[in-house]
Design an enzyme around this catalytic site. Structure first.
Site, PDB file in Angstrom:
ATOM      1  N   CYS A   1      -1.114   5.077  10.408  1.00 17.44           N
ATOM      2  CA  CYS A   1       0.127   4.398  10.760  1.00 17.44           C
ATOM      3  C   CYS A   1      -0.100   3.106  11.557  1.00 17.44           C
ATOM      4  O   CYS A   1      -0.859   3.085  12.493  1.00 17.44           O
ATOM      5  CB  CYS A   1       0.941   5.380  11.589  1.00 17.44           C
ATOM      6  SG  CYS A   1       2.554   4.814  11.933  1.00 17.44           S
TER       7      CYS A   1
ATOM      8  N   GLU B   1       0.835  -1.190   0.000  1.00 18.84           N
ATOM      9  CA  GLU B   1       0.000   0.000   0.000  1.00 18.84           C
ATOM     10  C   GLU B   1       0.873   1.243   0.000  1.00 18.84           C
ATOM     11  O   GLU B   1       1.885   1.287   0.696  1.00 18.84           O
ATOM     12  CB  GLU B   1      -0.868   0.022   1.267  1.00 18.84           C
ATOM     13  CG  GLU B   1      -1.889  -1.084   1.289  1.00 18.84           C
ATOM     14  CD  GLU B   1      -2.587  -1.199   2.637  1.00 18.84           C
ATOM     15  OE1 GLU B   1      -2.300  -0.381   3.541  1.00 18.84           O
ATOM     16  OE2 GLU B   1      -3.403  -2.109   2.776  1.00 18.84           O
TER      17      GLU B   1
ATOM     18  N   CYS C   1       2.037  -3.211  16.063  1.00 15.66           N
ATOM     19  CA  CYS C   1       2.020  -2.946  14.620  1.00 15.66           C
ATOM     20  C   CYS C   1       1.591  -4.198  13.862  1.00 15.66           C
ATOM     21  O   CYS C   1       2.140  -5.288  14.075  1.00 15.66           O
ATOM     22  CB  CYS C   1       3.421  -2.515  14.191  1.00 15.66           C
ATOM     23  SG  CYS C   1       3.638  -2.474  12.418  1.00 15.66           S
TER      24      CYS C   1
ATOM     25  N   CYS D   1       7.033  -7.616   8.008  1.00  9.38           N
ATOM     26  CA  CYS D   1       8.185  -7.032   8.693  1.00  9.38           C
ATOM     27  C   CYS D   1       8.705  -8.009   9.740  1.00  9.38           C
ATOM     28  O   CYS D   1       7.928  -8.684  10.412  1.00  9.38           O
ATOM     29  CB  CYS D   1       7.793  -5.710   9.354  1.00  9.38           C
ATOM     30  SG  CYS D   1       9.194  -4.906  10.183  1.00  9.38           S
TER      31      CYS D   1
ATOM     32  N   CYS E   1       7.278  -5.569  16.330  1.00  8.60           N
ATOM     33  CA  CYS E   1       6.730  -4.607  17.296  1.00  8.60           C
ATOM     34  C   CYS E   1       5.276  -5.005  17.621  1.00  8.60           C
ATOM     35  O   CYS E   1       4.492  -5.268  16.710  1.00  8.60           O
ATOM     36  CB  CYS E   1       6.766  -3.196  16.733  1.00  8.60           C
ATOM     37  SG  CYS E   1       8.423  -2.706  16.224  1.00  8.60           S
TER      38      CYS E   1
ATOM     39  N   CYS F   1       3.725   8.065   1.542  1.00  6.30           N
ATOM     40  CA  CYS F   1       4.306   7.039   2.427  1.00  6.30           C
ATOM     41  C   CYS F   1       4.411   5.736   1.642  1.00  6.30           C
ATOM     42  O   CYS F   1       3.424   5.263   1.078  1.00  6.30           O
ATOM     43  CB  CYS F   1       3.402   6.871   3.643  1.00  6.30           C
ATOM     44  SG  CYS F   1       3.944   5.562   4.755  1.00  6.30           S
TER      45      CYS F   1
HETATM   46  S1  SF4 Z   1       6.592  -0.582  13.599  1.00 12.68           S
HETATM   47 FE1  SF4 Z   1       5.897  -2.321  12.332  1.00 12.68          FE
HETATM   48  S2  SF4 Z   1       6.769  -1.971  10.305  1.00 12.68           S
HETATM   49 FE2  SF4 Z   1       7.875  -0.630  11.754  1.00 12.68          FE
HETATM   50  S3  SF4 Z   1       9.637  -1.856  12.391  1.00 12.68           S
HETATM   51 FE3  SF4 Z   1       8.047  -2.261  13.924  1.00 12.68          FE
HETATM   52  S4  SF4 Z   1       7.036  -4.096  13.143  1.00 12.68           S
HETATM   53 FE4  SF4 Z   1       8.198  -3.270  11.429  1.00 12.68          FE
END
Ligand code: SF4
Length: 387
Positions: A362, A93, A145, A138, A142, A131
């Site tokens: 975000c 995206e 996220c 990923c 985190c 963006c």
């Molecule tokens: S916030 Fe999400 S996209 Fe960014 S580094 Fe952490 S896990 Fe990866």
């Protein structure tokens, strides 16, 4: 070397090699590079001043658009999300964010204007921050996220990163102008350094009158070696945003697993050593999660931690994601946190929520949510197979 790089990801010197291999004159290299990176043309068939045989040769050598628009969504606040499908079937995206006076300051870590930048702005144009993503999923994990909960599927090539920019530009309105580019979509750009750096070189290349590197911001979870490389390779011209999200290792270890490898003290050292130009600041991203990292005592610790660094802090009340029960604090808690920073001279903004209706805000990219759902289904299937 040349054949290993996808055509859209080739630098001019690599195009010269490619043209030589095709038996063409070297000046064709610059011509094709400009078609791609200045005019945004990704299909050799449309490069009208090339001979038909050359266009055929380019197609036969594998030159094809790296992505196509699969979906387009628009939110009432003017934010648009393009879903691009890549050759492998992966989807990414890109989010087009119009800047207003209200969101200019926080603007997804877009750099503040200075005199030089204002001179370069076309009058009457709406400035756009775009963006883009650098990975599909990923690996950083985190907890707040969706991309992190999905896990890494694969890194994007430089041509796939650049294609997001070139295709998004075609979807701007006549009164809009791409002003800032932020590597803040899915993925950790510095975990995928080579392709990220190549994409920046392509986007800023003078041959195609590229963007100023000062208008590009790379957001990182805090990969210390990558920060040093970025600073050395681009002389500090590329903007840096750091997803800090905690004022101490105790909290950060719990929400950002990568902190165990690069703890806060090392991260702060890397930020102090980043060759930041005068009048520029590093953006500190701080997602506020209710009763996790949003106490007034955390704000006071943050003030101490950032002392002596040229930074601005973006406070981001957490966006809900299906993969987590964490939630945003109340407005009163956000205000109390912000007050401590402001009263202690730390420049900070609460990021306005943009594009919620299209899941473009975000940390909640819908594709990541979808990947999380598929991962859960796979995990459940594995469990079922065991029993
Ligand atoms: S916030 Fe999400 S996209 Fe960014 S580094 Fe952490 S896990 Fe990866």
């Amino acid at each position: 070397m040349t054949t290993a790089v996808d055509p859209v990801g080739r630098l001019p010197e690599e195009w010269r090699e490619a043209m030589q291999a095709l038996g063409e004159k070297p000046f064709r290299a610059e011509q094709v590079f400009r078609w791609i990176h200045e005019r945004g043309v990704l299909d050799p068939e449309q490069m009208s001043d090339l001979s038909k045989p050359l266009r055929e040769k380019l197609k036969e050598s594998g030159f094809a658009p790296p992505a196509r628009v699969a979906e387009k969504h628009a939110a009432a606040d003017g934010t648009r999300k393009l879903v691009l499908e890549l050759h492998s079937g992966a989807r990414v995206e890109c989010v087009i964010i119009p800047m207003t006076d209200l969101n200019d300051a926080d603007a997804s870590a877009a750099p503040e204007d200075d005199d030089e930048d204002r001179d370069g702005s076309a009058p009457g144009k709406t400035r756009i921050t775009l963006c883009v993503s650098t990975q599909y999923g990923c690996a950083m994990g985190c907890v707040f996220c969706a991309s992190g909960q999905a896990g890494l599927q694969r890194g994007l090539t430089a041509s796939e990163i650049v294609a997001q920019v070139l295709i998004s530009k075609q979807h701007l309105e006549p009164h809009e102008e791409l002003k800032n580019l932020v590597f803040m979509g899915m993925g950790e750009p510095l975990h995928h350094y080579e392709e990220t750096a190549r994409a920046i070189r392509l986007l800023t290349h003078p041959t195609a009158r590229g963007m100023s590197p000062r208008r590009i911001t790379v957001s990182t979870v805090g990969l210390v070696p990558g920060i040093a490389r970025l600073g050395a390779d681009f002389g500090g011209k590329v903007g840096l945003a750091v997803s800090l999200h905690a004022p101490n290792d105790d909290v950060r270890d719990r929400i950002m697993p990568m902190n165990r490898k690069y703890p806060i003290v090392e991260l702060m050292r890397a930020l102090r050593e980043y060759p930041l130009p005068m009048r520029r600041r590093i953006t500190i991203e701080y997602t506020l999660m209710n009763e996790v990292n949003d106490e007034v005592s955390h704000a006071r610790e943050l003030v101490q931690l950032l002392r002596g660094l040229r930074v601005k802090v973006n406070l981001i009340p957490m966006n809900p994601i299906s993969a987590s029960e964490l939630k945003a604090p109340s407005g009163a808690r956000v205000a109390a946190f912000q007050r401590v920073l402001s009263e202690n001279g730390v420049s900070c903004f609460v990021r306005t929520r943009r594009g919620d209706e299209v899941s473009a805000a975000c940390g909640q990219l819908a594709i990541a949510d979808d990947l999380v759902r598929k991962k859960r289904e796979r995990d459940a299937q594995r469990e079922a197979n065991k029993s």
